[in-house]
Structures are given as C-alpha cells and as structure tokens.
Design an enzyme around this catalytic site. Structure first.
Site, mmCIF file in Angstrom:
data_model
loop_
_atom_site.group_PDB
_atom_site.id
_atom_site.type_symbol
_atom_site.label_atom_id
_atom_site.label_comp_id
_atom_site.label_asym_id
_atom_site.label_seq_id
_atom_site.Cartn_x
_atom_site.Cartn_y
_atom_site.Cartn_z
ATOM 1 N N GLN A 84 -4.754 -29.501 6.945
ATOM 2 C CA GLN A 84 -4.343 -30.167 5.704
ATOM 3 C C GLN A 84 -3.422 -31.329 6.052
ATOM 4 O OE1 GLN A 84 -2.434 -26.784 3.669
ATOM 5 N NE2 GLN A 84 -3.778 -27.275 1.967
ATOM 6 N N LYS A 99 0.488 -30.085 -12.282
ATOM 7 C CA LYS A 99 -0.053 -30.818 -11.134
ATOM 8 C C LYS A 99 -0.980 -31.946 -11.559
ATOM 9 C CE LYS A 99 -4.003 -27.756 -10.632
ATOM 10 N NZ LYS A 99 -4.990 -27.176 -9.760
ATOM 11 N N HIS A 152 5.784 -31.712 1.772
ATOM 12 C CA HIS A 152 6.628 -31.080 0.765
ATOM 13 C C HIS A 152 7.856 -31.938 0.565
ATOM 14 C CE1 HIS A 152 4.150 -27.728 2.281
ATOM 15 N NE2 HIS A 152 4.107 -27.432 0.996
ATOM 16 N N ARG A 190 -8.452 -19.971 6.178
ATOM 17 C CA ARG A 190 -8.699 -19.250 4.931
ATOM 18 C C ARG A 190 -10.082 -18.608 4.978
ATOM 19 N NH1 ARG A 190 -6.446 -23.759 0.631
ATOM 20 N NH2 ARG A 190 -4.369 -23.913 1.552
ATOM 21 N N CYS A 202 3.477 -24.212 3.556
ATOM 22 C CA CYS A 202 4.722 -24.305 2.772
ATOM 23 C C CYS A 202 5.886 -23.469 3.334
ATOM 24 C CB CYS A 202 4.484 -23.925 1.318
ATOM 25 S SG CYS A 202 2.840 -24.225 0.709
ATOM 26 N N ASP A 256 -0.568 -32.274 4.788
ATOM 27 C CA ASP A 256 0.321 -31.608 3.860
ATOM 28 C C ASP A 256 1.690 -32.283 3.843
ATOM 29 O OD1 ASP A 256 0.902 -29.658 2.070
ATOM 30 O OD2 ASP A 256 0.812 -27.985 3.487
ATOM 31 N N HIS A 287 4.551 -30.135 -3.695
ATOM 32 C CA HIS A 287 3.546 -30.018 -2.627
ATOM 33 C C HIS A 287 2.561 -31.147 -2.863
ATOM 34 C CE1 HIS A 287 4.184 -25.495 -2.260
ATOM 35 N NE2 HIS A 287 4.639 -25.743 -3.457
HETATM 36 ZN ZN ZN Z 1 2.712 -26.376 -0.027
#
Ligand code: ZN
Length: 558
Positions: free
Chosen positions: A303, A387, A307, A285, A256, A305, A433
């Site tokens: 990911q 979410k 945004h 992680r 992010c 991912d 996200h």
């Molecule tokens: Zn994010």
C-alpha cells in the site's frame, strides 16, 4: 438463450440466469462441456426464436404447484431455489413452449430482441460455493441496435488487447507461479524498474510535502491486532497466526498500528502536530482463490499508505493538503477524470456527532474548494469515521477505486494516542488514513491497461534503444549508448548481427519510446536522427542536444 439451450441440449439443467450491467448469463449443468461452436448453434437457434415473435406470458402460481412443475421437468436446481423462497406464490414465464421460474419483468415478445451476442463460457460453482458442483456459465450481451452492440464488442476487443496479464507476459513485466503461491506477485526486471521509478517519485514528493518516511515489519504479535480490533472485525481477511517462541504472531493486514507505535514512541506536543507518516507498506490479506485476478486482486501487496495525526483545528487544512496531493499524483500518471464519493456517518459509529460533522464538513469543503464533483454516500462511512473514495477513469473510461482519505476517531482511542495541549493537558489527535494509488500491484495493473503497455517515457523500462545497421557501426553505437547511460537514460545498445528492419520491429513490439539508428551517415556526420514509438522521425541532433531534450522530458514526467 435458456430456451435455445433446452431445444438443442434437452439434457441440460438450468440453474440461475440473471441480467447484469454488461449483459446476461445463465449457469447450466450439463456433463459434456460446451464448445465455442455450440455458442454459434445456440445463437442461431436464438435468432429463430426471436423471429417467431412469441409473447412472454407471466403466470402466478402457488409455490407447491411450481415445485411439482419443475420436478416434473427435471429442473432440480429450480426446485432447490423454490424451496428457499418464502412467498406462497411465485411467478413463472412461458414463451413459445419454454417455461422458466422468473421474477420478471420481461419484454412482451421475443421479437423485441434486436441485437445480441454470446460471448464466452466459464466455470461457476452452484451458488458460488466451491464445495458445490461446477456448472458451465454462458455469458452474452444484448443491445437495442447493431451499432451499439458493435461498439460494445469493439470495446471488449480493446479490453482483451490491454489485459495486463497478457501484456505482463509479452513485455516481461511480472508473473505469478503455482510454486510460489496464488495471489503473490513476482516483479520481473522490466516491472521492477517501473516500480522503482514510481517509488522514487512517491517518496520524493512525500518528503517535499513534509511527510516522514517509515519502514515497519511484516509481522507483529497477535495482541497488537487485538488492540487494533482487527482480530475481532477483520479476521476473515487475516491468515492464521504463527508461533514464535511460544507467542502468537500475525502477518500484517494493515500498517496503521505500526505508525501509531512510532507516534507513541515519544512525547508529542500541540506544536509537533501535524505529524505525517508515510510508508510503502507491504500487507497480506486473505482473498478467496476464486476472486484472485492478476495484479488487480492479490494476497500480498504494497500500500502507498500514510497517516496524519493532527489537532481538530488543523483538520480542514490537512484534508485539503491530502486531496491536492492525491490529485497531483493521479494526474502525473495520466488520470484526470474521477468519480468521487463522500461517505457520511452510519447508524453505528464511534466519536461524537460534533466531531463527525466537523470532519465531514472538512472533507466536503476540500472537494468544493478544489472544484471536484462528488456524490454523497449517505451513511456509507465506516463506523470509525467519514471518508472520500476516488475512482479514477482509465483510457477506456473504466472506473477503478484507488485513492481513499479516511478520518479515524477510533484508533486514537484504542491505542490511547495523545498530545500535550497548550493547556498542559493530554488531548486526542485526529488520525487520517490515506492511500493515493491504493496498492502498487493494483495500480501497476491499471497503468498497464491504461497505457496498453506503451508507458510514457519516464516510466518505460527501456527508454531508448541504439540500433546498428551494420557491424562497422558498433563502436560509434557503443559511444553514444554510453553517453546516454551516463546521463541516467535507460538505454539499450543492440549491435546484434540482424537486419535493421527486424531490430526495429522487435523494439516496436517492446514499445520502447525512442530508437536511435546508427549507419554510415550518423558515423561520419556525428549527428543522430531519432525514431519515435509512433514511427515519426525527429532530428538530426548532436548527442548532447538529444540528451538534453530527453532528460527534460523525463524530468517533466512525460
Ligand atoms: Zn491506516
């Protein structure tokens, strides 16, 4: 089971033994390891206990009395457990001369047990702490009748057959290795080509849906993660910082902040929104070594991912778009059944109640417009926004958490993200996200098990194998193979001097979707027949005809 174990192995000490969704287990301390034959002995003894049909009798006694009792029995784990119980009285259960500390409730008599099976033995640390002693955990399951038990045992067999770690080895898809480090994945050629196919599909579809593709670094200054709040709230999942020229840097646990930095690299006006950024971003992680599991729980993963930065009046449409996109992508991989959760405002939150309501309504509306059933997880949202979580169901009807769509009122504040409104003033955009597959590693693990390694044509590492019956067919096989390769079909040509039956078996074990077998007839007729993975033969075709058929199927992602 504990009763049977104490009968057969009086030296064994009982630790904790709860029931679970799938059955039950008991952690046992015994110097000698239990062998698979011991499970059979224990089962046999259990059957005798069931036959006696003795009642389970509950007794409430004082804690002091209970400590005395279990001390006398030498059950030091029970004594330790008792010392942590706050209540003055505790319950014990007796059955046929066996006594255990138990909150209950219990069935009234042992004869009520109808169908059970002991399944496996595993190591487990006392209280799940790796600093404590390693105990032996015996797993079992129980059902009301034999049929249900057998259905469950068949399911377990199927799960074992589909285990992605086993198939990953057999099909040479990926590996892990102590020299590299725990929880880090090596993608072998067969796995890597599947990943590339998934990535190509993913990027192309994102470009069509007006996302911009990004690439960002794997490390960033520790200060960035302070601004984002990760150092404060997420440090137990992060690795120790590294020093570069006297400045602390940190492996990224999320993408992010990088996307925010790219958004902030220029002035944004209300006309520029929505801005949609997507990245196959690799993050790291920390996971405890005990929870690492094949591709499903790893320490480094990519990911899928994205945004979305949008105005408040755009949130409904953007969430609708994201949800439709998610369903499309999941369906492409053969997942059309979901468990969906909508998580709403928790007690502690950032942003205004009005913006929470608007965002939550947008999420709800999107699900309803799409006709997707969902459950509400009241107060289950993160502090920064509501979410949607989507769990996909695989071919064994198991649920896997993959997709998530999260509204974020927090990061735009923390990073002072703005756009210039039509009023000439600075406004805060809303940030969404979202991940569709979750992570490529985990999604790949799920795909392997979902398809039992028999990937659909468009994903299969080798889509087609050309096999010769005799040496004299080699030239024609090469000719056909080259034509197919030139049409971007992942083709293998096997002219090895082996019996055709052997070659077919070998290709079948590797789950190759199509086999083209070349013999005298194929060479003279210039036609081919094609053997499908299920053993069915199709054709005859000219090479051109078959190339068209297979290319169309790949294009349709079959
Ligand atoms: Zn994010």
């Amino acid at each position: 089971m504990a009763h049977a174990i104490k009968d057969l192995f009086p030296e064994a000490k009982l630790a904790i033994g709860p029931s679970t969704d799938e059955g039950f287990y008991y952690d046992i301390d015994r110097d000698a390891p239990f062998a698979p034959e011991d499970l059979e002995k224990i089962e046999k003894r259990m059957k005798e206990i069931v036959k006696k049909n003795s009642p389970f009798v509950r007794k409430d006694i004082s804690k002091t009395e209970a400590v005395e009792l279990f001390k006398k029995m030498g059950e030091n784990y029970k004594v330790e457990l008792l010392q942590e119980i706050q209540d003055d009285t505790v319950s014990i259960y007796e059955e046929g001369g066996f006594t255990d500390l138990c909150r209950g409730p219990h069935i009234e008599k042992s004869g009520k047990v109808k169908a059970f099976k002991l399944l496996s033995i595993a190591g487990a640390y006392w209280r799940g702490n790796e600093k404590n002693k390693m105990l032996q955990r015996i797993y079992g399951t129980a059902f009301e009748n034999k049929d249900d038990l057998n259905a469950y045992l068949n399911f377990l067999e199927e799960v074992k057959k589909r285990d992605h770690r086993k198939l990953g080895r057999e099909l040479d898809l990926f590996s892990m290795n102590d020299e590299i480090g725990a929880g880090l994945i090596l993608w072998h050629p067969n796995g890597a080509i599947i990943r590339k196919t998934i990535e190509d599909f993913w990027r192309n579809e994102h470009l069509k849906a007006d996302y911009k593709i990004l690439y960002t670094p794997h490390i960033a200054r520790l200060d960035l993660w302070k601004t984002s709040g990760h150092v404060e709230y997420y440090s137990e999942n992060m690795y120790s910082p590294m020093d570069i020229d006297g400045v602390d840097y940190e492996l990224k646990p999320m993408n992010c902040p990088f996307h925010i930095a790219i958004y902030k690299s220029g002035l944004r006006s209300y006309r520029d929104l929505p801005v949609r950024y997507a990245e196959l971003g690799t993050v790291y992680r920390y996971e405890r070594s005990g929870v690492l599991h094949g591709l499903l729980r790893v320490r480094g993963f990519t990911q899928d991912d994205a945004h979305v930065f949008c105005r408040e009046d755009q949130i409904e449409e953007e969430i609708q778009n994201v949800l439709n996109f998610t369903v499309f992508v999941l369906a492409t991989f053969g997942f059309d059944n979901y468990d969906i959760y909508l998580s709403t405002r928790p007690e502690k939150f950032v942003g205004t109640p009005e913006s929470w309501e608007r965002a939550t309504d947008a999420l709800r509306l999107a699900l309803e417009k799409r006709g997707l059933a969902y459950q509400i997880d009241e107060g289950g949202g993160a502090f920064y926004g509501p979410k949607i979580d989507i769990k996909i169901k695989d071919s064994l009807n198991r649920s896997w958490q993959c997709s998530t769509i999260q509204v974020d009122f927090n990061n735009p504040e923390r990073f002072d993200v703005t756009y210039r409104g039509s009023d000439g003033k600075e406004h805060r955009p809303i940030m969404i996200h979202r991940a569709l597959m979750g992570s490529l590693e985990r999604f790949f693990g799920i795909l392997i098990e979902h398809y039992a390694g028999a990937f659909p044509l468009w994903l299969a590492p080798v889509q087609l194998s050309v096999l010769t019956i005799a040496e004299r067919h080699g030239d024609y096989a090469q000719e056909i193979g080259r034509a197919l390769k030139n049409s971007d079909i992942r083709t293998e040509i096997n002219t090895d001097n082996e019996k055709i039956g052997y070659k077919i078996r070998e290709a079948t074990v590797r789950k190759i979707p199509y086999l083209v077998i070349i013999g005298d007839k194929e060479v003279s007729d210039k036609m081919i027949t094609v053997r499908k993975r299920n053993g069915e033969n199709i054709g005859p075709f000219t090479v051109e005809q078959f190339t068209d058929i297979i290319k169309r199927a790949i294009g349709d992602r079959q």
